[in-house]
Design a protein around this motif. Structure first.
Motif, PDB file in Angstrom:
ATOM      1  N   ASP A   1       0.841  -0.959   0.169  1.00  0.00           N
ATOM      2  CA  ASP A   1      -0.145  -0.090   0.030  1.00  0.00           C
ATOM      3  C   ASP A   1       0.901   1.325  -0.148  1.00  0.00           C
ATOM      4  O   ASP A   1       0.347   2.403  -0.387  1.00  0.00           O
ATOM      5  N   ALA A   2       1.770   1.315   0.861  1.00  0.00           N
ATOM      6  CA  ALA A   2       2.714   2.291   0.514  1.00  0.00           C
ATOM      7  C   ALA A   2       3.418   2.407  -0.866  1.00  0.00           C
ATOM      8  O   ALA A   2       4.195   3.881  -1.216  1.00  0.00           O
ATOM      9  N   ALA A   3       4.195   1.477  -1.327  1.00  0.00           N
ATOM     10  CA  ALA A   3       4.439   1.536  -2.310  1.00  0.00           C
ATOM     11  C   ALA A   3       3.253   2.496  -3.584  1.00  0.00           C
ATOM     12  O   ALA A   3       3.819   3.043  -4.447  1.00  0.00           O
ATOM     13  N   PHE A   4       1.536   1.234  -3.186  1.00  0.00           N
ATOM     14  CA  PHE A   4       0.855   1.824  -4.266  1.00  0.00           C
ATOM     15  C   PHE A   4       1.183   3.865  -4.291  1.00  0.00           C
ATOM     16  O   PHE A   4       0.324   4.575  -4.954  1.00  0.00           O
ATOM     17  N   GLY A   5       1.173   4.576  -2.547  1.00  0.00           N
ATOM     18  CA  GLY A   5       1.113   5.457  -2.560  1.00  0.00           C
ATOM     19  C   GLY A   5       1.520   6.442  -2.655  1.00  0.00           C
ATOM     20  O   GLY A   5       1.572   8.045  -4.203  1.00  0.00           O
ATOM     21  N   LEU A   6       2.956   5.950  -3.267  1.00  0.00           N
ATOM     22  CA  LEU A   6       4.137   6.563  -3.906  1.00  0.00           C
ATOM     23  C   LEU A   6       3.607   6.871  -5.481  1.00  0.00           C
ATOM     24  O   LEU A   6       3.819   7.792  -5.807  1.00  0.00           O
ATOM     25  N   LEU A   7       3.444   5.895  -5.943  1.00  0.00           N
ATOM     26  CA  LEU A   7       3.077   5.804  -7.477  1.00  0.00           C
ATOM     27  C   LEU A   7       1.753   6.550  -7.824  1.00  0.00           C
ATOM     28  O   LEU A   7       2.491   7.376  -8.850  1.00  0.00           O
ATOM     29  N   ARG A   8       1.062   7.159  -7.018  1.00  0.00           N
ATOM     30  CA  ARG A   8       0.261   7.604  -7.356  1.00  0.00           C
ATOM     31  C   ARG A   8       0.141   8.746  -6.864  1.00  0.00           C
ATOM     32  O   ARG A   8      -0.499  10.058  -7.329  1.00  0.00           O
ATOM     33  N   ASP A   9       0.813   9.173  -6.024  1.00  0.00           N
ATOM     34  CA  ASP A   9       1.730  11.157  -5.798  1.00  0.00           C
ATOM     35  C   ASP A   9       2.000  11.168  -6.601  1.00  0.00           C
ATOM     36  O   ASP A   9       2.249  12.326  -6.197  1.00  0.00           O
ATOM     37  N   ALA A  10       3.089  10.166  -7.260  1.00  0.00           N
ATOM     38  CA  ALA A  10       3.809  10.559  -8.862  1.00  0.00           C
ATOM     39  C   ALA A  10       3.050  10.861  -9.669  1.00  0.00           C
ATOM     40  O   ALA A  10       2.887  12.450 -10.166  1.00  0.00           O
ATOM     41  N   SER A  11       2.233   9.696 -10.428  1.00  0.00           N
ATOM     42  CA  SER A  11       1.289  10.290 -11.261  1.00  0.00           C
ATOM     43  C   SER A  11       0.391  11.055 -11.033  1.00  0.00           C
ATOM     44  O   SER A  11       0.434  12.061 -12.440  1.00  0.00           O
ATOM     45  N   GLN A  12      -0.140  11.761 -10.255  1.00  0.00           N
ATOM     46  CA  GLN A  12      -0.897  12.799 -10.117  1.00  0.00           C
ATOM     47  C   GLN A  12      -0.720  14.340  -9.860  1.00  0.00           C
ATOM     48  O   GLN A  12      -0.810  14.860 -10.297  1.00  0.00           O
TER      49      GLN A  12
ATOM     50  N   LEU B   1       2.705  14.205 -11.631  1.00  0.00           N
ATOM     51  CA  LEU B   1       3.055  14.891 -12.636  1.00  0.00           C
ATOM     52  C   LEU B   1       2.284  14.786 -13.596  1.00  0.00           C
ATOM     53  O   LEU B   1       2.640  14.883 -15.200  1.00  0.00           O
ATOM     54  N   ASN B   2       0.720  14.396 -13.545  1.00  0.00           N
ATOM     55  CA  ASN B   2      -0.109  14.140 -14.300  1.00  0.00           C
ATOM     56  C   ASN B   2      -0.031  13.176 -15.156  1.00  0.00           C
ATOM     57  O   ASN B   2       0.270  12.783 -17.165  1.00  0.00           O
ATOM     58  N   VAL B   3       1.143  12.038 -15.040  1.00  0.00           N
ATOM     59  CA  VAL B   3       1.273  10.561 -16.187  1.00  0.00           C
ATOM     60  C   VAL B   3       0.244   9.475 -15.257  1.00  0.00           C
ATOM     61  O   VAL B   3       0.064   8.797 -13.949  1.00  0.00           O
ATOM     62  N   PRO B   4      -0.081   9.077 -16.392  1.00  0.00           N
ATOM     63  CA  PRO B   4      -0.955   7.813 -16.123  1.00  0.00           C
ATOM     64  C   PRO B   4      -0.194   6.909 -14.932  1.00  0.00           C
ATOM     65  O   PRO B   4       1.190   6.585 -15.647  1.00  0.00           O
ATOM     66  N   LEU B   5      -1.190   6.536 -14.249  1.00  0.00           N
ATOM     67  CA  LEU B   5      -0.622   5.087 -13.451  1.00  0.00           C
ATOM     68  C   LEU B   5       0.487   4.126 -13.477  1.00  0.00           C
ATOM     69  O   LEU B   5       0.857   3.924 -13.431  1.00  0.00           O
TER      70      LEU B   5
END
Length: 422
Positions: free
Chosen positions: A193-204, A206-210
Motif C-alpha cells: 500500500d505504501a508503494a502504491f501511495g508513492l506511485l499514485r502521488d507521483a502520477s497525480q 505530474l499528471n502521468v497515468p499510473l
C-alpha cells in the motif's frame, strides 16, 4: 538483468505461486469473471483448484455464470487440466465459459475437453452465448426479461461493456503489481500500500497515468542510493509539430495529445474510425491501445494489447511502413482471424495502418484508420497529412518519455528518499 514476471496482487486470502496472477471480478447478478495470467503449472494447479472450486460453488449459489479469462496464460500443465475437469464436470447444464487465447492451450482443451467447460476464442463470443431471457429448469422462459426481450438485449450489451472494461483494468494490474514490489524492496517500505501511495502521488503530481509510470519504474535503471535518479539529465523543449493540434499548454497532458491525434486523424483521412497504439517497454514493446473512436467495445477488447500479426498495426510496426487491407472480409489472414471478425462485426471493411517512426526509425506506435466500405479511399494529400501526423506523434512520444515521465520518476524518488527511515 531479466525482467521479473508480471504478477498482480492475489485476491485477499489467496496465496499464489510466484509467476501466476489471478483476479476475481464479480460484475452484476449474472456473471463473475476470473482472470488468470502467467504459468498455470503443477505447483499452481492446487491453489487454482481450491479457488476454482470455491468460485464454482459461489456462482451456483448466487446464480451467476462463471467466466474464466485464460487469454493471459502462457502455459497450462496436465495437472491444471485435470483440476478444470474435476471442478466443472457436474456443470454440463450450465458450463463454465472459458476464453482461451493461446493456440496450444486451445488444442489441449480440444484434445481432452472438460465436460463442464465451454471454450471460446474471444470474450465477446463467450458473453454472446449467454441467454437473453431467464429460463426455468424445464426450459420455459420466465421473468421480466422474457416479457421484455429488448430490455434483455440491452442488459446483455451493458454486461458485455462492463466485463470488457473490467478486463481492460485487469491488463494494467500486473505491471502496477511489479512496480509496487520493486518500490517496496528498493525503499524498504512497510507494505505494498505504501508503494502504491508513492506511485499514485507521483502520477497525480505530474499528471502521468499510473500504468505509464509503473511501466517506467519496471524498465528504468535502478537509481543510486543517494542523489537524483538521473543525474545530469537536461530538459529538452517539446519538438515542433506541424499537424498535431495541441497547444503549448497541453503538450505534457498525455490524454489531451492522444485525443487530439485521434480527432485529427479522423479529420484528415475522412475515416469512419481510428485507433492509436503506443509501445510499452515493460511489455517487450507490445502495442497498447491508447486512443480510439468509431468502433465498439468487442473490437477494442481484441486489439487492446498487440504482440504480433495478424493485427494490422503489428504488421505495420514489423514492416516499418504502411500496410493496407482494402477488404477485410476477402483477406485470407486478417479476415479469418478473431480480430478481423471483430472489425467486420463493428462495421469496418477497409483498414490502413501506419507506424509512427522517429528519425532513427524507432517505432513509437501505430495509427490505424477504418472505413465502412471496402476499397481505397485516401488520396495522396491525405496520406501525406497522415504521415506528417504520425511523425508528430512519434516525436511527441519520444520527448514525453524522456521528459515528463522521467520528471515523475524523479519526483517519486525524491519523495521516497525523504520518507526512507534508513
Amino acid at each position: 538483468m531479466p525482467k521479473p514476471p508480471l504478477v498482480a496482487p492475489a485476491p485477499p486470502g489467496t496465496s499464489l505461486p510466484y509467476g501466476m496472477a489471478l483476479t476475481v471480478t464479480p460484475t452484476d447478478e449474472r456473471v463473475e469473471l476470473l482472470c488468470l495470467s502467467g504459468v498455470l503449472d503443477t505447483l499452481a494447479a492446487d491453489v487454482f483448484g481450491q479457488e476454482l472450486e470455491a468460485r464454482v460453488r459461489r456462482s451456483r449459489d448466487s446464480g451467476r455464470r462463471l467466466v474464466l479469462d485464460l487469454t493471459g496464460l502462457r502455459l497450462v500443465s496436465a495437472a491444471a487440466l485435470q483440476v478444470l475437469d474435476l471442478a466443472t464436470r457436474n456443470l454440463t447444464a450450465t458450463p463454465v465459459l472459458a476464453v482461451v487465447g493461446a493456440p496450444h492451450i486451445r488444442e489441449l482443451l480440444l484434445l481432452s475437453p472438460p465436460a463442464g467447460l465451454r471454450s471460446f476464442p474471444t470474450l465477446a463470443a463467450a458473453l454472446a452465448s449467454l441467454p437473453t431471457t431467464d429460463e426455468s429448469p424445464d426450459g420455459a422462459a420466465a421473468g421480466p426479461l422474457a416479457r421484455e426481450p429488448q430490455d434483455a438485449l440491452s442488459g446483455r450489451t451493458a454486461l458485455r461493456q462492463e466485463v470488457f472494461g473490467l478486463r481492460a483494468k485487469n491488463r494494467t494490474g500486473p505491471i502496477i503489481g511489479v512496480a509496487q514490489g520493486i518500490l517496496r524492496e528498493r525503499y524498504d517500505l512497510p507494505d505494498l500500500d505504501a508503494a502504491f501511495g508513492l506511485l499514485r502521488d507521483a502520477s497525480q503530481h505530474l499528471n502521468v497515468p499510473l500504468r505509464i509510470l509503473a511501466s517506467a519504474v519496471v524498465t528504468a535503471p535502478r537509481p543510486r542510493a543517494d542523489g537524483p535518479w538521473f543525474p545530469g539529465r537536461r530538459h529538452t523543449p517539446m519538438p515542433a509539430m506541424t499537424l498535431l493540434g495541441v497547444g503549448e499548454s497541453g503538450h505534457d497532458d498525455r490524454r489531451t495529445v492522444i485525443e487530439s491525434a485521434v480527432d485529427d486523424v479522423m479529420t484528415f483521412t475522412t475515416a469512419d474510425a481510428a485507433e492509436i497504439h503506443l509501445t510499452d517497454a515493460a511489455l517487450d514493446d507490445a502495442l497498447v491501445l491508447e486512443g480510439h473512436a468509431g468502433l465498439d467495445a468487442a473490437y477494442h477488447d481484441q486489439v487492446a494489447l498487440l504482440t504480433g500479426p495478424p493485427a494490422l498495426a503489428a504488421q505495420a510496426r514489423a514492416a516499418g511502413e504502411p500496410v493496407f487491407v482494402p477488404d477485410i472480409a476477402a483477406d485470407p489472414v486478417l479476415g479469418t482471424s478473431a480480430m478481423g471478425r471483430a472489425a467486420l462485426a463493428a462495421g469496418s471493411s477497409a483498414v490502413y495502418a501506419l507506424p509512427a517512426l522517429t528519425g532513427d526509425g524507432s517505432c513509437m506506435g501505430v495509427i490505424t484508420v477504418h472505413r465502412h466500405r471496402p476499397g481505397s479511399w485516401m488520396n495522396a494529400a491525405q496520406r501525406t497529412a497522415l504521415g506528417a501526423l504520425a511523425t508528430d506523434l512519434a516525436a511527441w512520444r519520444f520527448w514525453y518519455r524522456r521528459t515528463v515521465v522521467l520528471d515523475a520518476l524523479e519526483h517519486l524518488h525524491t519523495q521516497a528518499q525523504a520518507s526512507d527511515p534508513r
